[in-house]
Write a protein that holds these residues in place. Structure first.
Motif, PDB file in Angstrom:
ATOM      1  N   LEU A   8       0.830  -1.202   0.000  1.00  0.00           N
ATOM      2  CA  LEU A   8       0.000   0.000   0.000  1.00  0.00           C
ATOM      3  C   LEU A   8       0.867   1.256   0.000  1.00  0.00           C
ATOM      4  N   GLY A   9       1.975   1.215   0.743  1.00  0.00           N
ATOM      5  CA  GLY A   9       2.892   2.353   0.773  1.00  0.00           C
ATOM      6  C   GLY A   9       3.459   2.652  -0.604  1.00  0.00           C
ATOM      7  N   LEU A  10       3.882   1.608  -1.311  1.00  0.00           N
ATOM      8  CA  LEU A  10       4.410   1.816  -2.666  1.00  0.00           C
ATOM      9  C   LEU A  10       3.318   2.320  -3.610  1.00  0.00           C
ATOM     10  N   LEU A  11       2.123   1.765  -3.466  1.00  0.00           N
ATOM     11  CA  LEU A  11       1.027   2.212  -4.333  1.00  0.00           C
ATOM     12  C   LEU A  11       0.554   3.616  -3.984  1.00  0.00           C
ATOM     13  N   SER A  12       0.841   4.077  -2.769  1.00  0.00           N
ATOM     14  CA  SER A  12       0.487   5.458  -2.419  1.00  0.00           C
ATOM     15  C   SER A  12       1.363   6.450  -3.189  1.00  0.00           C
ATOM     16  N   LEU A  13       2.500   5.973  -3.676  1.00  0.00           N
ATOM     17  CA  LEU A  13       3.396   6.831  -4.455  1.00  0.00           C
ATOM     18  C   LEU A  13       2.974   6.913  -5.912  1.00  0.00           C
ATOM     19  N   THR A  76      -6.016   3.751   1.175  1.00  0.00           N
ATOM     20  CA  THR A  76      -5.284   4.881   1.766  1.00  0.00           C
ATOM     21  C   THR A  76      -5.612   5.009   3.242  1.00  0.00           C
ATOM     22  N   ALA A  77      -6.885   4.846   3.588  1.00  0.00           N
ATOM     23  CA  ALA A  77      -7.291   4.933   4.995  1.00  0.00           C
ATOM     24  C   ALA A  77      -6.629   3.819   5.810  1.00  0.00           C
ATOM     25  N   GLU A  78      -6.617   2.599   5.278  1.00  0.00           N
ATOM     26  CA  GLU A  78      -5.966   1.473   5.964  1.00  0.00           C
ATOM     27  C   GLU A  78      -4.472   1.742   6.143  1.00  0.00           C
TER      28      GLU A  78
END
Length: 187
Positions: A8-13, A76-78
């Motif tokens: 999720l962190g990588l996809l937040s980028l 994103t919330a998770e």
């Protein structure tokens, strides 16, 4: 950290394919979280079922088709919930489980030569990681414009942590080998 939160962190980028995520993990997060490509795809499917990400199938004529994953509002919330509430992560980071150190602990059941060989093998692995760290720094620098200065700052902080741990491990290895040699009067 769990694999899903790293993804999720990588996809937040930026949106990425499973292949790109696997490559990014291998390059920049290898010493933080080890994973296999198959585990990444399993997590991506699970997270998509939870609504944390969506995928878009891209048809390609000259290459195999691919799926591009994008984080959703729920994802994103998770991710932010996990990021802001570390819970047991700090204790887990310090506790560590190391089969290698368990082997060292019981090396008195083997010969001095076997104990030294174990340490030398660990040294070679650490030196290989040292070369990987150079690649990590290079990748961070290359991605700086894409991910932005804020993310680059923290990527570099984590990379520095890895470099310092590696340096300490190498020093410990040399000291341990010398201690074993001194104890057994080996030159």
């Amino acid at each position: 950290m769990s694999l899903k939160h790293g993804l999720l962190g990588l996809l937040s980028l930026s949106p990425q394919t499973g292949y790109e995520l696997s490559k990014e993990f291998a390059l920049t997060m290898k010493y933080i979280w080890h994973t296999k490509t198959t585990q990444i795809y399993t997590e991506l499917n699970s997270m998509e079922q939870k609504g944390w990400l969506v995928s878009e199938r891209v048809i390609q004529d000259d290459k195999p088709n691919k799926k591009i994953y994008t984080i959703t509002e729920a994802g994103t919330a998770e991710f932010l919930n996990w990021l802001l509430e570390p819970g047991e992560d700090i204790e887990n980071a310090l506790a560590g489980r190391s089969a290698f150190l368990l082997r060292v602990l019981f090396s008195g059941n083997t010969s001095a030569d076997a104990a030294i060989a174990l340490m030398e093998s660990f040294r070679e692995t650490c030196l290989g990681l040292g070369n990987a760290h150079k690649g990590i720094r290079s990748a961070i620098d290359q991605d700086a414009d894409e991910v932005g200065a804020e993310h680059t700052l923290y990527f570099n902080i984590v990379a520095r942590h890895g470099e310092m741990i590696l340096k300490t491990r190498l020093e410990w290895i040399e000291e341990t080998i010398q201690t074993i040699k001194n104890h057994h009067n080996i030159k």
